[in-house]
Design a protein around this motif. Sequence first.
Motif, PDB file in Angstrom:
ATOM      1  N   ARG A 145      99.587  23.152  23.412  1.00  0.00           N
ATOM      2  CA  ARG A 145     100.575  22.786  24.432  1.00  0.00           C
ATOM      3  C   ARG A 145     100.007  21.698  25.354  1.00  0.00           C
ATOM      4  O   ARG A 145      98.795  21.541  25.479  1.00  0.00           O
ATOM      5  CB  ARG A 145     100.992  24.002  25.266  1.00  0.00           C
ATOM      6  CG  ARG A 145     101.828  25.001  24.476  1.00  0.00           C
ATOM      7  CD  ARG A 145     102.656  25.894  25.387  1.00  0.00           C
ATOM      8  NE  ARG A 145     103.665  25.113  26.090  1.00  0.00           N
ATOM      9  CZ  ARG A 145     103.774  25.056  27.427  1.00  0.00           C
ATOM     10  NH1 ARG A 145     102.960  25.721  28.205  1.00  0.00           N
ATOM     11  NH2 ARG A 145     104.706  24.317  27.989  1.00  0.00           N
ATOM     12  N   GLY A 146     100.917  20.965  26.000  1.00  0.00           N
ATOM     13  CA  GLY A 146     100.536  19.812  26.818  1.00  0.00           C
ATOM     14  C   GLY A 146      99.532  20.070  27.921  1.00  0.00           C
ATOM     15  O   GLY A 146      98.650  19.233  28.157  1.00  0.00           O
ATOM     16  N   LEU A 192      95.783  19.163  27.313  1.00  0.00           N
ATOM     17  CA  LEU A 192      95.378  17.765  27.497  1.00  0.00           C
ATOM     18  C   LEU A 192      95.359  17.403  28.983  1.00  0.00           C
ATOM     19  O   LEU A 192      94.399  16.804  29.477  1.00  0.00           O
ATOM     20  CB  LEU A 192      96.347  16.845  26.745  1.00  0.00           C
ATOM     21  CG  LEU A 192      96.158  15.348  27.007  1.00  0.00           C
ATOM     22  CD1 LEU A 192      94.810  14.882  26.487  1.00  0.00           C
ATOM     23  CD2 LEU A 192      97.278  14.537  26.345  1.00  0.00           C
ATOM     24  N   GLU A 193      96.406  17.797  29.688  1.00  0.00           N
ATOM     25  CA  GLU A 193      96.516  17.414  31.097  1.00  0.00           C
ATOM     26  C   GLU A 193      95.371  17.991  31.933  1.00  0.00           C
ATOM     27  O   GLU A 193      94.769  17.305  32.766  1.00  0.00           O
ATOM     28  CB  GLU A 193      97.851  17.900  31.665  1.00  0.00           C
ATOM     29  CG  GLU A 193      99.054  17.242  31.019  1.00  0.00           C
ATOM     30  CD  GLU A 193     100.361  17.815  31.573  1.00  0.00           C
ATOM     31  OE1 GLU A 193     100.416  18.116  32.774  1.00  0.00           O
ATOM     32  OE2 GLU A 193     101.315  17.967  30.792  1.00  0.00           O
TER      33      GLU A 193
END
Length: 331
Positions: free
Chosen positions: A154-155, A158-159
């Motif tokens: 899920r994003g 990375l964030e």
Amino acid sequence: MSRPNYDRDRGLALLTMMERIRAFERTAEQAAVRDQLVLGAIHLSIGQEAVAAGLVGALRRDDLMVSTHRGHGHTLAKGADPAAMMKELLGRQGGCCGGKGGSMHIADFGVGMLGANGVVSANITIGAGAAHGVKLLGDDRIVVDIFGDGAINRGPFLEGLNWAAVFGLPVLFVCEDNEWSATTRTADMTAGDGAGARARAIGLPVEVVDGNDAEAVADVARSLVARVRDSRAPAFLHARTFRQGGHTYFDPASYRSADDTAARIASDDPIDRQRAALGAAGVADADLDRLRSDAEAEMAAALEAAKAAPFPDADQTFTDVQDIGAPEAAA
Ligand SMILES: Cc1ncc(C[n+]2csc(CCOP(=O)(O)OP(=O)(O)O)c2C)c(N)n1
């Protein structure tokens, strides 16, 4: 296997914590299945106890931690009171969150446990945010941010890692890889070389550890925690373990082979392995058994305390909760 210069006291402390975690979860499972007293789903970490015990043992009490929906072991290892945790699961007064959070939102700020989280991966950015807070305050605490192998797809993965690397934040990211994401084998839905490779691409130092070997987890955690504390920069640990039960306490795990699971449990249970390490170091079986019975008695007492506690008063329904909207409008 006997190890030279084996630290028996640390070995016993690791086993004690793992037995306490397992006893807490077996007791909570009983309270859910047999007694039907637990409000909401619980996700057990049986088989994964060495990660919590080895990792959290390397932290200071004032260090911060963020966890997942499978966070009982992390919370207990961080120092939370099992009776307050059990009350939380049963929705009672005196629970860590006043009985209103339940298993998936368990938190105890008094021991630096900022919260479990039912939204997969959301805690990765929350942990980065907590570490940013520590940086702005300028003290020497660190944050340990624990998530599952499913969360790396899920994003926020990375964030959170990117933010921590760009701003130089004191956070140890830990992927507690139990091979399964609910009903799906994580390997079947993860491209490339997985968690560590992705973290390395962002510039984080990465260690991989056998997460069912409590001693190995404790060793690598000690060195990574020191590294993060000294460098004030993020690092990454990939701990490989195995979820012995279903995704939730009511999941029979019919999507995987029961024979394979039984074989894994028989050959690679972290508590059995730690007992073997201590036995090889000369600790008597009776002493190891006593650790288990003490843990079981402690958690049985925690459940009794929870059963005896009242539910929160109805007039407290809308205190200590967020986004209450305007309840009077619905009346
Ligand atoms: C954003 C989001 N998507 C889906 C879910 C449903 N869900 C709950 S746990 C889970 C699997 C998570 O797997 P992993 O991160 O490996 O943690 P594990 O359950 O193995 O500890 C899923 C898909 C959720 N809670 N949040």
